[in-house]
Scaffold this motif. Structure first.
Motif, PDB file in Angstrom:
ATOM      1  N   TYR A 164     114.922  44.403 -76.542  1.00 21.39           N
ATOM      2  CA  TYR A 164     114.360  43.150 -77.028  1.00 21.39           C
ATOM      3  C   TYR A 164     115.350  41.989 -76.924  1.00 21.39           C
ATOM      4  CZ  TYR A 164     110.622  46.125 -78.635  1.00 21.39           C
ATOM      5  OH  TYR A 164     109.589  47.024 -78.671  1.00 21.39           O
ATOM      6  N   ASP A 224     110.314  38.100 -73.693  1.00 24.91           N
ATOM      7  CA  ASP A 224     109.186  37.997 -72.772  1.00 24.91           C
ATOM      8  C   ASP A 224     108.866  39.302 -72.044  1.00 24.91           C
ATOM      9  OD1 ASP A 224     111.516  37.954 -71.250  1.00 24.91           O
ATOM     10  OD2 ASP A 224     110.777  36.424 -69.864  1.00 24.91           O
ATOM     11  N   ILE A 225     108.841  40.407 -72.785  1.00 24.76           N
ATOM     12  CA  ILE A 225     108.434  41.681 -72.183  1.00 24.76           C
ATOM     13  C   ILE A 225     106.962  41.548 -71.775  1.00 24.76           C
ATOM     14  CG2 ILE A 225     107.978  44.129 -72.572  1.00 24.76           C
ATOM     15  CD1 ILE A 225     110.391  44.156 -74.451  1.00 24.76           C
ATOM     16  N   SER A 226     106.679  41.853 -70.519  1.00 29.63           N
ATOM     17  CA  SER A 226     105.326  41.681 -69.992  1.00 29.63           C
ATOM     18  C   SER A 226     104.522  42.974 -69.994  1.00 29.63           C
ATOM     19  CB  SER A 226     105.384  41.134 -68.569  1.00 29.63           C
ATOM     20  OG  SER A 226     106.032  39.881 -68.564  1.00 29.63           O
ATOM     21  N   HIS A 240     112.127  40.138 -63.969  1.00 30.95           N
ATOM     22  CA  HIS A 240     113.255  40.997 -64.310  1.00 30.95           C
ATOM     23  C   HIS A 240     112.725  42.381 -64.681  1.00 30.95           C
ATOM     24  CE1 HIS A 240     117.329  41.970 -65.402  1.00 30.95           C
ATOM     25  NE2 HIS A 240     116.926  42.452 -66.558  1.00 30.95           N
ATOM     26  N   TYR A 245     109.956  42.267 -67.483  1.00 35.25           N
ATOM     27  CA  TYR A 245     110.110  41.030 -68.249  1.00 35.25           C
ATOM     28  C   TYR A 245     109.603  39.840 -67.434  1.00 35.25           C
ATOM     29  CZ  TYR A 245     113.460  43.735 -71.060  1.00 35.25           C
ATOM     30  OH  TYR A 245     114.062  44.671 -71.855  1.00 35.25           O
ATOM     31  N   ARG A 247     115.440  40.074 -74.638  1.00 36.07           N
ATOM     32  CA  ARG A 247     114.558  39.003 -74.159  1.00 36.07           C
ATOM     33  C   ARG A 247     113.230  39.146 -74.891  1.00 36.07           C
ATOM     34  NH1 ARG A 247     114.722  38.169 -67.633  1.00 36.07           N
ATOM     35  NH2 ARG A 247     112.759  37.144 -68.167  1.00 36.07           N
TER      36      ARG A 247
END
Length: 95
Positions: A83, A87-89, A57, A52, A85
């Motif tokens: 989900y 901002d899953i990268s 994270h 994240y 968050r």
């Protein structure tokens, strides 16, 4: 230590170390270069790493859209929807 407290990357490191897989306890190590390889969300399997916020994270994918991770000192280690968050990268597979 999982008994005296850890952060998210320390948690992931301790879990993988327990299975004989060394990884740095720094979430910056989970960038797909030198530790595992990048996969798509369609390829996720339990044990993969969800990263994240560009690496600020990390969590371990548990299956069915859930992760296990160290959330905060108040919440400790939790099992949550991945989900939680937005901002899953990226996603990594180690094995």
């Amino acid at each position: 230590s999982l008994y005296s407290g850890t952060d998210c990357s320390g948690f992931v490191s301790l879990i993988f170390d327990a299975f004989g897989i060394y990884c740095s306890p720094s979430s910056l190590a989970y960038n797909g270069s030198g530790f595992g390889y990048l996969i798509s969300s369609d390829e996720l399997q339990p044990g993969d790493i969800v990263v994240y916020g560009g690496g600020d994270h990390v969590a371990i994918y548990a299956g069915n859209g859930y992760v296990v991770h160290c959330s905060s000192p108040e919440n400790g280690t939790v099992y949550w929807n991945m989900y939680y968050r937005s901002d899953i990268s990226w996603f990594l597979r180690v094995l």
